[in-house]
Design a protein around this motif. Structure first.
Motif, mmCIF file in Angstrom:
data_model
loop_
_atom_site.group_PDB
_atom_site.id
_atom_site.type_symbol
_atom_site.label_atom_id
_atom_site.label_comp_id
_atom_site.label_asym_id
_atom_site.label_seq_id
_atom_site.Cartn_x
_atom_site.Cartn_y
_atom_site.Cartn_z
ATOM 1 N N LYS A 1 -59.396 -73.212 43.628
ATOM 2 C CA LYS A 1 -58.051 -73.746 43.667
ATOM 3 C C LYS A 1 -57.639 -73.901 45.119
ATOM 4 O O LYS A 1 -57.835 -73.003 45.930
ATOM 5 C CB LYS A 1 -57.115 -72.767 42.944
ATOM 6 C CG LYS A 1 -55.763 -73.313 42.677
ATOM 7 C CD LYS A 1 -55.808 -74.273 41.525
ATOM 8 C CE LYS A 1 -54.400 -74.757 41.207
ATOM 9 N NZ LYS A 1 -54.393 -76.032 40.563
ATOM 10 N N ASP A 2 -57.094 -75.070 45.461
ATOM 11 C CA ASP A 2 -56.594 -75.324 46.808
ATOM 12 C C ASP A 2 -55.186 -75.900 46.671
ATOM 13 O O ASP A 2 -55.025 -77.094 46.447
ATOM 14 C CB ASP A 2 -57.518 -76.283 47.547
ATOM 15 C CG ASP A 2 -57.129 -76.483 48.995
ATOM 16 O OD1 ASP A 2 -56.379 -75.649 49.532
ATOM 17 O OD2 ASP A 2 -57.579 -77.483 49.593
ATOM 18 N N LYS A 3 -54.208 -75.027 46.728
ATOM 19 C CA LYS A 3 -52.805 -75.359 46.471
ATOM 20 C C LYS A 3 -52.682 -75.914 45.055
ATOM 21 O O LYS A 3 -52.984 -75.217 44.104
ATOM 22 C CB LYS A 3 -52.273 -76.294 47.537
ATOM 23 C CG LYS A 3 -52.252 -75.641 48.911
ATOM 24 C CD LYS A 3 -51.752 -76.568 49.968
ATOM 25 C CE LYS A 3 -51.804 -75.824 51.288
ATOM 26 N NZ LYS A 3 -52.349 -76.593 52.343
ATOM 27 N N LYS B 1 -54.327 -78.597 43.974
ATOM 28 C CA LYS B 1 -55.565 -79.300 43.635
ATOM 29 C C LYS B 1 -56.655 -78.325 43.228
ATOM 30 O O LYS B 1 -56.651 -77.166 43.619
ATOM 31 C CB LYS B 1 -56.064 -80.132 44.814
ATOM 32 C CG LYS B 1 -55.319 -81.419 45.014
ATOM 33 C CD LYS B 1 -56.036 -82.282 46.009
ATOM 34 C CE LYS B 1 -55.457 -83.669 46.010
ATOM 35 N NZ LYS B 1 -56.219 -84.566 46.874
ATOM 36 N N ARG C 1 -60.833 -77.966 43.311
ATOM 37 C CA ARG C 1 -62.055 -78.498 43.919
ATOM 38 C C ARG C 1 -63.241 -77.983 43.124
ATOM 39 O O ARG C 1 -63.418 -76.776 42.967
ATOM 40 C CB ARG C 1 -62.184 -78.084 45.372
ATOM 41 C CG ARG C 1 -63.551 -78.466 45.970
ATOM 42 C CD ARG C 1 -63.634 -78.166 47.426
ATOM 43 N NE ARG C 1 -62.821 -79.176 48.088
ATOM 44 C CZ ARG C 1 -62.434 -79.099 49.353
ATOM 45 N NH1 ARG C 1 -62.746 -78.054 50.069
ATOM 46 N NH2 ARG C 1 -61.716 -80.063 49.883
ATOM 47 N N ASP D 1 -62.160 -83.403 44.043
ATOM 48 C CA ASP D 1 -60.839 -82.855 44.320
ATOM 49 C C ASP D 1 -59.840 -83.619 43.467
ATOM 50 O O ASP D 1 -59.743 -84.846 43.581
ATOM 51 C CB ASP D 1 -60.459 -83.026 45.795
ATOM 52 C CG ASP D 1 -61.183 -82.063 46.702
ATOM 53 O OD1 ASP D 1 -61.247 -80.876 46.355
ATOM 54 O OD2 ASP D 1 -61.677 -82.499 47.757
ATOM 55 N N CYS E 1 -60.976 -68.720 42.506
ATOM 56 C CA CYS E 1 -62.280 -69.172 43.011
ATOM 57 C C CYS E 1 -63.410 -68.544 42.200
ATOM 58 O O CYS E 1 -63.533 -67.326 42.144
ATOM 59 C CB CYS E 1 -62.416 -68.808 44.477
ATOM 60 S SG CYS E 1 -63.935 -69.414 45.214
#
Length: 125
Positions: free
Chosen positions: A28-30, A32, A34, A43, A66
């Motif tokens: 997790k990236d904010k 979004k 991935r 993404d 993650c």
């Protein structure tokens, strides 16, 4: 033949289905998500809760948001995880120690299963 599970990826310009066995890492990236595979990175806007049901026992949550695929890990050293496609990922000290312990258990379990399979083959000869 075992049915292969897929993760559906739907974003603005692309729609794809990714084999779970090809997934190296999901993070997790904010807002979004991935998804790193053997050949490509995706993404797109998605919630982790929608992808988690597709992840099986091969995946380990190395930190919040993650997951790594233990089958794809080649080595772990100096707080870095190295994957078979050349991708590498760094972790903090405590998360690395916890993940390395789980990887050691995974390797021992894999070794035992391989020995059992080898013994079965020898007994059938």
């Amino acid at each position: 033949m075992k049915d292969e599970k897929y993760i559906p990826i739907i974003c603005g310009k692309e729609a794809a289905k990714v084999k779970v066995s090809d997934v190296v890492m999901v993070m997790k990236d904010k807002r979004k998500l991935r998804i790193v595979t053997d050949k490509k990175e995706y993404d797109y806007y998605e919630r982790m809760e929608r992808v988690e049901p597709f992840l099986d026992s091969r995946f380990f949550c190395c930190l919040k948001g993650c997951y790594i695929n233990m089958e794809k890990v080649v080595s772990m050293t100096d707080q870095m995880i190295y994957f078979d496609n050349g991708f590498k990922f760094g972790l903090g000290r405590q998360n690395f120690i916890r993940t390395r312990q789980r990887y050691k258990l995974y390797l021992k379990k894999t070794e035992i299963n391989e020995k059992k399979a080898c013994n079965c083959k020898q007994n059938n000869i």
